[in-house]
Motif scaffolding. Sequence first.
Motif, PDB file in Angstrom:
ATOM      1  N   PRO A  98      28.567  48.944  36.048  1.00  0.00           N
ATOM      2  CA  PRO A  98      29.117  48.830  34.682  1.00  0.00           C
ATOM      3  C   PRO A  98      29.779  50.133  34.248  1.00  0.00           C
ATOM      4  CG  PRO A  98      26.880  47.977  34.791  1.00  0.00           C
ATOM      5  CD  PRO A  98      27.120  48.684  36.092  1.00  0.00           C
ATOM      6  N   LEU A  99      30.852  50.004  33.511  1.00  0.00           N
ATOM      7  CA  LEU A  99      31.567  51.172  33.010  1.00  0.00           C
ATOM      8  C   LEU A  99      30.786  51.786  31.859  1.00  0.00           C
ATOM      9  CD1 LEU A  99      34.091  52.959  33.017  1.00  0.00           C
ATOM     10  CD2 LEU A  99      35.157  51.321  31.466  1.00  0.00           C
TER      11      LEU A  99
ATOM     12  N   PHE B 229      38.658  48.572  22.628  1.00  0.00           N
ATOM     13  CA  PHE B 229      37.962  48.497  23.910  1.00  0.00           C
ATOM     14  C   PHE B 229      36.511  48.953  23.774  1.00  0.00           C
ATOM     15  CE2 PHE B 229      36.546  51.306  27.359  1.00  0.00           C
ATOM     16  CZ  PHE B 229      36.318  50.365  28.344  1.00  0.00           C
TER      17      PHE B 229
ATOM     18  N   TYR C 248      35.007  45.212  23.827  1.00  0.00           N
ATOM     19  CA  TYR C 248      34.971  44.857  25.242  1.00  0.00           C
ATOM     20  C   TYR C 248      34.280  45.917  26.095  1.00  0.00           C
ATOM     21  CZ  TYR C 248      38.699  41.840  23.493  1.00  0.00           C
ATOM     22  OH  TYR C 248      39.423  40.947  22.779  1.00  0.00           O
TER      23      TYR C 248
ATOM     24  N   SER D  74      31.244  46.448  27.051  1.00  0.00           N
ATOM     25  CA  SER D  74      30.224  46.005  28.005  1.00  0.00           C
ATOM     26  C   SER D  74      30.745  44.982  29.001  1.00  0.00           C
ATOM     27  CB  SER D  74      29.040  45.396  27.241  1.00  0.00           C
ATOM     28  OG  SER D  74      29.471  44.293  26.449  1.00  0.00           O
ATOM     29  N   ASP D  75      32.047  44.675  28.974  1.00  0.00           N
ATOM     30  CA  ASP D  75      32.611  43.667  29.869  1.00  0.00           C
ATOM     31  C   ASP D  75      33.356  44.280  31.049  1.00  0.00           C
ATOM     32  OD1 ASP D  75      31.643  41.787  28.133  1.00  0.00           O
ATOM     33  OD2 ASP D  75      33.530  41.580  27.038  1.00  0.00           O
ATOM     34  N   TRP D  76      33.322  45.609  31.202  1.00  0.00           N
ATOM     35  CA  TRP D  76      34.090  46.265  32.251  1.00  0.00           C
ATOM     36  C   TRP D  76      33.153  46.787  33.339  1.00  0.00           C
ATOM     37  CZ3 TRP D  76      39.454  46.831  32.468  1.00  0.00           C
ATOM     38  CH2 TRP D  76      40.140  46.384  31.351  1.00  0.00           C
ATOM     39  N   PHE D  77      33.634  46.707  34.582  1.00  0.00           N
ATOM     40  CA  PHE D  77      32.880  47.205  35.728  1.00  0.00           C
ATOM     41  C   PHE D  77      33.796  48.107  36.554  1.00  0.00           C
ATOM     42  CE2 PHE D  77      30.701  43.428  34.426  1.00  0.00           C
ATOM     43  CZ  PHE D  77      29.350  43.691  34.656  1.00  0.00           C
ATOM     44  N   VAL D  78      33.182  48.991  37.280  1.00  0.00           N
ATOM     45  CA  VAL D  78      33.902  49.969  38.099  1.00  0.00           C
ATOM     46  C   VAL D  78      33.638  49.663  39.563  1.00  0.00           C
ATOM     47  CG1 VAL D  78      34.211  52.407  38.635  1.00  0.00           C
ATOM     48  CG2 VAL D  78      33.735  51.706  36.292  1.00  0.00           C
TER      49      VAL D  78
END
Length: 558
Positions: A284-285, A323, A327, A329-333
């Motif tokens: 998670p980002l 962002f 959003y 908690s919706d981003w992943f690395v």
Amino acid sequence: MSNFKDLITVKAVPDVLKGIALFPAAWTRLEPQSVTGDPTPGLEARVHDPLWALARQWQFAEFRGEDAGTPLAVEVQTASQRVTAWQPGDPAANAPTRLLPEHEPLDPSVEREPPVEPRLRQRAEAGALLVTALGEAGFDARQALVSACKLKFTKDAPRLFRTLARTTPDAELAAKNLEAGAPAWLEGAADEAVKAAQDWLEWYRRCVAPPIDDAPESWISERIEYRFSVRAGSGDEQRVFTAPLHEGGAIDWYSFDHAPDRRLDVDGGVQNDSTRPLMMMASPLRYAGMPADRLWQFEDGAVNLGKLEVQRYDLARLCFVEFAMIYGSDWFVAPVDVDAGSFVQVTELAYTTTFGDRFIVPAADDGARTGRFRLFEISRTDSDESLHGLFIAPTARGTLEGRALEEVLFLRDESANMAWAVETTVQAESGDPRSRRDEKPDDIPNVTRNAAAELQYFLATTVPRHWIPLVPVRTDGNGGFILRKGTMGDADDSLGQLLDPTPLNLKEEEIPREGVRVRRIPALARASDGSYLRWITRRVSVGRGEGSSGLAFDGVIR
């Protein structure tokens, strides 16, 4: 009036309170408090109007969503094409394509100047290094070298080189002797000494005075910029990237355009095109001040996104706040390692959820909107589209630069209605930079004056010799003209390499009102194998504005 000492009393601290009074607290306990004494309603986080919340969910079509798992594993498939060849100069010149030296960055090949006769300091230092190398190999050739390769200089050379000429040979003459065959000063030397001399010759031609055939020209003098092209891949799968305007310095992806209609073919070279599958865990980002994704979790108080001062036209901050607050908690690395000096494309991206479902992520498409914006993507020369992929230019990192060996300031002189090339710094005979402002000005010609006259007429004022005029010359276009290097007398007063070509033409639009400053700077970098790379590059920057040469015609003085 009573005494204040009677009001002050001293009491001993009980042993129970000494730990609190004498030492700082090591931890703090937070306990919820409630007016009624029961914290249960607060922990339950009750909603006053649940029907309103359900209506809002229905309004935003949240009931149409599906129960989905969290991404767990990410699969990435990449295709890489290595950069192996390049072409100097303008593509229209059709210069020969050259192989990029293995383990070397692109910067020295592009920015290296055509070789010129090395200066006194370079010849003396390299000659002293040759004597040292032969001495370490067990062969003393100092006297023979000094006699056969005497260091030559003019009468205006610094006194230091008169002393060095007694014990130091001329490196350029020694290199030419080695290239011609076995020199006389190397007779009787052992194999180890001969090898040391050949190693010195290789170093000297690579780092100090390269041969003429090994230094192509990428500098476009009329535009005051570099131009070159590189090739990634080979055969029919190759991609050609052109750099139409490079002012020196770091070479990165934004310096290039993709030319799909061009090819750069050259024999030799090793192609390392590859396809690499990668599997990794989805991370998670996270960033400072990120809103907590859990209900009972303390957030970072050092970042207060609500206090950002954002205007309607500040789109970057608005996007950042949206962002972060919606959003985040919706981003992943998914980090992907790529090869240096290559063009990399992601051919497939998929992820597996906690439920075991596998989904393939399609490429983002914004073709429905007007305009194009592609971060890290290269524009195409034949259309408004961009090339999908990431171009990692084979550039040098951490380049060290010395002081300027030469500096020329191109500026406009509105008072005289002219443009000038002012040589502020040039290289002396020793190779060290010197200022041309320190030169002795020209003597004012003697003019016979009439004692009875109050005013004296003069045809034109004098201008310092390092102010080189740029004369407008008409072209074949409709009223257009170029700027050509001229003279204020019968000879060319320019002394440096930047103004050395004759004729020297400049496009009129290349010299704006703020002026242009061009410098020749020595650079040092390391190749991927650890070897040193030395070259002289040129840097283009903004000037200091308009200037005044003091040139005037048809005037009088009292």
